[in-house]
Design a protein around this motif. Structure first.
Motif, PDB file in Angstrom:
ATOM      1  N   LEU A  42     -14.550  -4.202 -35.045  1.00 41.03           N
ATOM      2  CA  LEU A  42     -14.859  -4.163 -33.613  1.00 41.03           C
ATOM      3  C   LEU A  42     -14.350  -4.235 -32.504  1.00 41.03           C
ATOM      4  N   LYS A  43     -13.553  -5.395 -33.215  1.00 40.31           N
ATOM      5  CA  LYS A  43     -12.677  -6.557 -32.082  1.00 40.31           C
ATOM      6  C   LYS A  43     -11.336  -5.392 -31.678  1.00 40.31           C
ATOM      7  N   ASP A  44     -10.565  -5.937 -30.864  1.00 39.86           N
ATOM      8  CA  ASP A  44      -9.470  -6.080 -30.637  1.00 39.86           C
ATOM      9  C   ASP A  44      -8.021  -6.582 -31.836  1.00 39.86           C
ATOM     10  N   GLY A  45      -7.638  -5.564 -32.757  1.00 38.10           N
ATOM     11  CA  GLY A  45      -6.559  -5.810 -33.600  1.00 38.10           C
ATOM     12  C   GLY A  45      -7.226  -5.831 -34.960  1.00 38.10           C
ATOM     13  N   ALA A  46      -8.741  -5.835 -34.973  1.00 36.87           N
ATOM     14  CA  ALA A  46      -8.941  -5.435 -36.335  1.00 36.87           C
ATOM     15  C   ALA A  46      -8.169  -4.131 -37.716  1.00 36.87           C
ATOM     16  N   THR A  47      -8.366  -4.847 -38.600  1.00 40.38           N
ATOM     17  CA  THR A  47      -8.105  -4.086 -39.419  1.00 40.38           C
ATOM     18  C   THR A  47      -8.579  -2.596 -39.011  1.00 40.38           C
ATOM     19  N   LYS A  48      -8.498  -1.296 -39.097  1.00 44.04           N
ATOM     20  CA  LYS A  48      -7.993  -0.366 -39.637  1.00 44.04           C
ATOM     21  C   LYS A  48      -8.669   0.160 -40.855  1.00 44.04           C
TER      22      LYS A  48
ATOM     23  N   SER B 110      -8.420   6.487 -33.862  1.00 46.36           N
ATOM     24  CA  SER B 110      -8.128   4.795 -33.090  1.00 46.36           C
ATOM     25  C   SER B 110      -8.562   4.009 -33.135  1.00 46.36           C
ATOM     26  N   SER B 111      -9.784   4.153 -33.630  1.00 51.65           N
ATOM     27  CA  SER B 111     -10.264   2.528 -34.150  1.00 51.65           C
ATOM     28  C   SER B 111     -11.024   2.323 -35.185  1.00 51.65           C
ATOM     29  N   ASN B 112     -12.253   1.459 -35.101  1.00 51.62           N
ATOM     30  CA  ASN B 112     -12.989   1.107 -35.872  1.00 51.62           C
ATOM     31  C   ASN B 112     -14.685   2.246 -35.730  1.00 51.62           C
TER      32      ASN B 112
END
Length: 790
Positions: free
Chosen positions: A148-154, A160-162
């Motif tokens: 859930l951190k910014d820039g984490a691989t999706k 939009s995010s994990n």
């Protein structure tokens, strides 16, 4: 006293005769004419982009009929999710596609890339090894918080995010909960992990697809806990097959524990490929394959806090949980950490304010869904570990702290602050019974004896409540369920009086063929051996929702009761005609219809014969025949509860924990078959104790499963279980189903993990290791030894 085969009798399970003599009919026993075999080439990396697939060498090998890839399923839908969760901002969850074969990317080790169909399994497997797949490896995300951190691989590029959803419950309580914590006399907090588990039923999954070109119809034989739901999901949402052209059969199934509830890609593949090839297609999972293809269970990380006033009354509870969804959304996955977990956070206690936050996270791991208990074990573990910790911090007896905060018998029905209403219960009674059976008064003498041998002895308790028979349909529909949660039954009485019962519930170890027959036998007063129970075939059973969540008797049994009552009502009218009496004067007892206050009677078979040979029959009022169908949609959950006590001995030299005694005092409402109930509790305890001490599904930071076989994943064995004391004499019947039953199948797995951990912590504290406030499950010797030695 109950009849020998009626309600309340410990009748031996009739289905065991065929199982124990090797005559069970399991899915892998099914072999069809012209059958072919499929082997799935699965990803050996957790995350990667598929750059190319070269299957030419495989296609040229002996016996190979075809190699399938994702391109063959362009017209098919993805595997659907059966529950949509709306987040605390009113937004629907992120819901990525779950393809039958990997499209563009692989997202976990075990993700199927290609499927090879051949004349023999060996040929299919050998050909799969000849396929060359060009995968560009990508950085995987395995840790939920890191995902859930910014820039984490999706995991899914189109999301939009994990974050699948951020759920708050009850959102309007949040400010009041925070204020209660600000004003609390004491606050206790705990961070804990509910370890990921692999279900490991006796029988691995199997699917056999068959196609009839003359009728353009499909048949799928599968190891499923709910064949009707598989037919609905696969037919309507994946392969676009009309339901009347799709038959799903789940024969004898060797255990499920939740892992066989869901619709899996392999089922859709075998059904689809059978039509393409015009031949049956069979897949049987290996045990190693099951570790990387069956849905896993649990995998929560939680911070939980409890506020108390100066008199030690609970005033507020709040939690923050990260729940792992894995790479895709399994059928019921979104509901497990939300509506089956958050709604149980009141436990057995009068906590006036509760707020639960759940962040569901996509990771590059196998999908996670319901496992025996499904959400309720996670809730109970949090609460019961926290209450024990609170008692230690306050310096009070953990039993008395619980008693003080229990909901009292006279306070039922009890509206909790987390939406649900408990109809009945007596938590003080089950606690008293557990302490009596455990000889709690003699514990100190036993502890001294252990100390004399250099061992540490501890006693742990846990009190649980669970919600069974998820209901009603109109409520769960508002909560996001995409299917009804009723059950149905048809009762067909034959001309000579024998009875066939067709149920939408499915039996995979619960003993339905015995208990359902006991219910009908009791209602009519006939021999249970004259009653046959049919299940697991969508072509001859009414629409049903299957078996999970301890719903079989409370929901499925209630549908059978409704249908049987319809049979009795009609049979009384027939009897009244034969006896020249008014229907309201007819009584049914012990299989005989009598006119009240007279000696005039006709037996059961006389009435049933008249129904089918209507020479003397009220044709102007009734149709011939004696067959009825009923649907039952519960008005509420049922709420089993119980007190569990665990006595352990701990070796300080090695950290090894031995369970010496385990006592389960449960309130399951009314009991149909005490022997089967005891067996269900035994099985649940074995799984709960397995989680507490042994079982752990572990991934490394590259998404490789480190515990992918029984060499690395420790299952409980007979010598880990020294016998259990099981009691269900504390009975508060359910008020809203006709049998007064509550459900028993999951209780053991819910109440046992916190009881075991509480016992271990108690042993350590009594020996002076008061700095140890928690050890995450499983409490392996190495973890315990490390905690003791800093």
């Amino acid at each position: 006293m109950p009849k020998d085969d009626g309600i309340g009798a410990s009748t031996k399970r009739r289905e065991d005769t065929r199982f124990l003599t090797g005559n069970g009919k399991y899915t892998d026993d099914i072999n069809l004419r012209g059958q072919t075999y499929v082997h799935f080439l699965r990803s050996d990396v957790a995350h990667g982009r598929i750059k190319g697939i070269d299957s030419s060498a495989a296609e040229a090998m002996d016996g190979v009929l075809r190699v399938f890839t994702a391109a063959d399923f362009d017209s098919a839908g993805g595997i659907p999710c059966g529950w949509q969760v709306t987040d605390k901002h009113g937004q629907p969850m992120q819901e990525p596609k779950h393809p039958i074969l990997a499209e563009g990317k692989v997202r976990h080790v075990g993700d199927p890339i290609c499927a090879v169909v051949a004349e023999t399994y060996a040929q299919a497997r050998d050909a799969a090894e000849a396929i060359e797949v060009d995968i560009e490896e990508l950085e995987p995300v395995v840790d939920m918080k890191a995902a859930l951190k910014d820039g984490a691989t999706k995991v899914h590029d189109d999301l939009s995010s994990n974050l699948c959803y951020d759920w708050g419950f009850v959102e309007e309580n949040k400010d009041a909960v925070n204020e209660a914590f600000n004003n609390a006399a004491h606050v206790v907090s705990l961070e804990l992990t509910n370890n990921r588990l692999v279900a490991n039923p006796m029988e691995p999954r199997v699917a056999v697809g068959d196609y009839d070109p003359w009728g353009d119809s499909h048949t799928l034989y599968t190891t499923s806990q709910n064949p009707h739901v598989i037919r609905l999901l696969m037919g309507a949402f994946v392969l676009n097959i009309p339901e009347h052209k799709l038959r799903v059969v789940a024969p004898d199934v060797g255990g499920g524990f939740g892992s066989k509830i869901y619709h899996y890609a392999e089922e859709a593949f075998c059904t689809y490929a059978a039509k393409v090839l015009k031949r049956p297609v069979k897949w049987t999972s290996s045990r190693s394959e099951a570790f990387i293809s069956d849905a896993h269970g649990r995998d929560h990380k939680t911070k939980i806090e409890l506020a108390l006033d100066a008199d030690h009354n609970f005033t507020a509870l709040r939690t923050e949980t990260y729940a792992n969804m894995g790479a895709y959304l399994s059928t019921f996955a979104p509901s497990i950490p939300t509506w089956l977990h958050g709604t149980l956070m009141a436990g057995n206690y009068k906590t006036p304010l509760i707020y639960v936050n759940v962040k569901a996270v996509f990771t590059n791991t196998v999908p996670v869904d319901a496992y025996r208990g499904a959400g309720r074990p996670e809730a109970t573990f949090q609460i019961e570990r926290l209450v024990d910790k609170a008692a230690r911090e306050l310096g009070v007896d953990p039993i008395e702290l619980r008693r003080q905060n229990f909901i009292k018998p006279e306070e039922f029905p009890y509206q909790t602050p987390v939406a649900v209403v408990y109809d009945t219960g007596n938590y003080h009674a089950t606690m008293d019974k557990m302490l009596e059976l455990s000889d709690y008064a003699g514990f100190e003498a036993r502890r001294a004896e252990s100390a004399a041998r250099g061992k540490l002895r501890g006693f742990g308790i846990a009190h649980y409540i669970e919600a069974c028979g998820i209901a009603p349909s109109n409520l769960v529909g508002q909560l996001g369920a995409r299917a009804g949660l009723y059950e149905s039954a048809s009762v067909r009485v034959n001309a000579t009086g024998s009875i066939s019962v067709y149920t939408g519930s499915h039996s995979h170890g619960q003993g339905h063929e015995t208990t359902f027959a006991q219910v009908v036998a009791e209602m009519i007063g006939v021999d249970a051996n004259s009653i046959e129970i049919h299940h697991g075939d969508t072509s001859n059973t009414p629409m049903g929702m299957g078996t999970y969540g301890s719903r079989s008797l409370a929901v499925g049994g209630s549908a059978i009761v409704k249908a049987t009552n319809k049979i009795i009502d009609k049979a009384k009218k027939i009897a009244a005609h034969l006896l020249e009496a008014a229907p309201e004067d007819i009584e049914l007892k012990d299989g005989k219809f009598s006119v009240a206050g007279t000696d005039k009677s006709v037996d059961w078979s006389g009435v049933t014969l008249a129904a089918y040979v209507p020479h003397n029959y009220p044709l102007e009022e009734l149709e011939p025949g004696l067959e009825e169908t009923a649907f039952y949609d519960p008005s509420n959950f049922t709420y089993p509860s119980g007190a569990y006590g665990c006595e352990v001995e701990l070796d300080p030299e090695t950290g090894k924990i031995d369970i010496l005694r385990f006592i389960a005092a449960d309130d399951f409402g009314n009991i149909v078959n005490p022997m089967i109930v005891e067996g269900q509790v035994h099985g649940g305890l074995a799984q709960g104790i397995g989680q507490a001490l042994l079982e752990n599904c572990v991934y490394d930071d590259q998404g490789q499963l480190l515990s992918g076989s029984y060499m690395d994943y420790t299952m409980p064995r007979a010598d880990d279980m020294r016998g259990f004391t099981v009691d269900h004499s504390c009975v508060t019947p359910c008020t809203h189903n006709p049998l007064g039953v509550k459900g028993c199948g999951e209780a053991g797995a819910i109440g046992s993990p916190p009881a075991v951990v509480n016992a271990a912590i108690d042993a350590l504290h009594r020996a002076g290791h008061t700095h140890i406030t928690h050890i995450d499950m499983p409490l392996t010797p190495s973890r315990v030894w490390a905690a003791m030695n800093g």
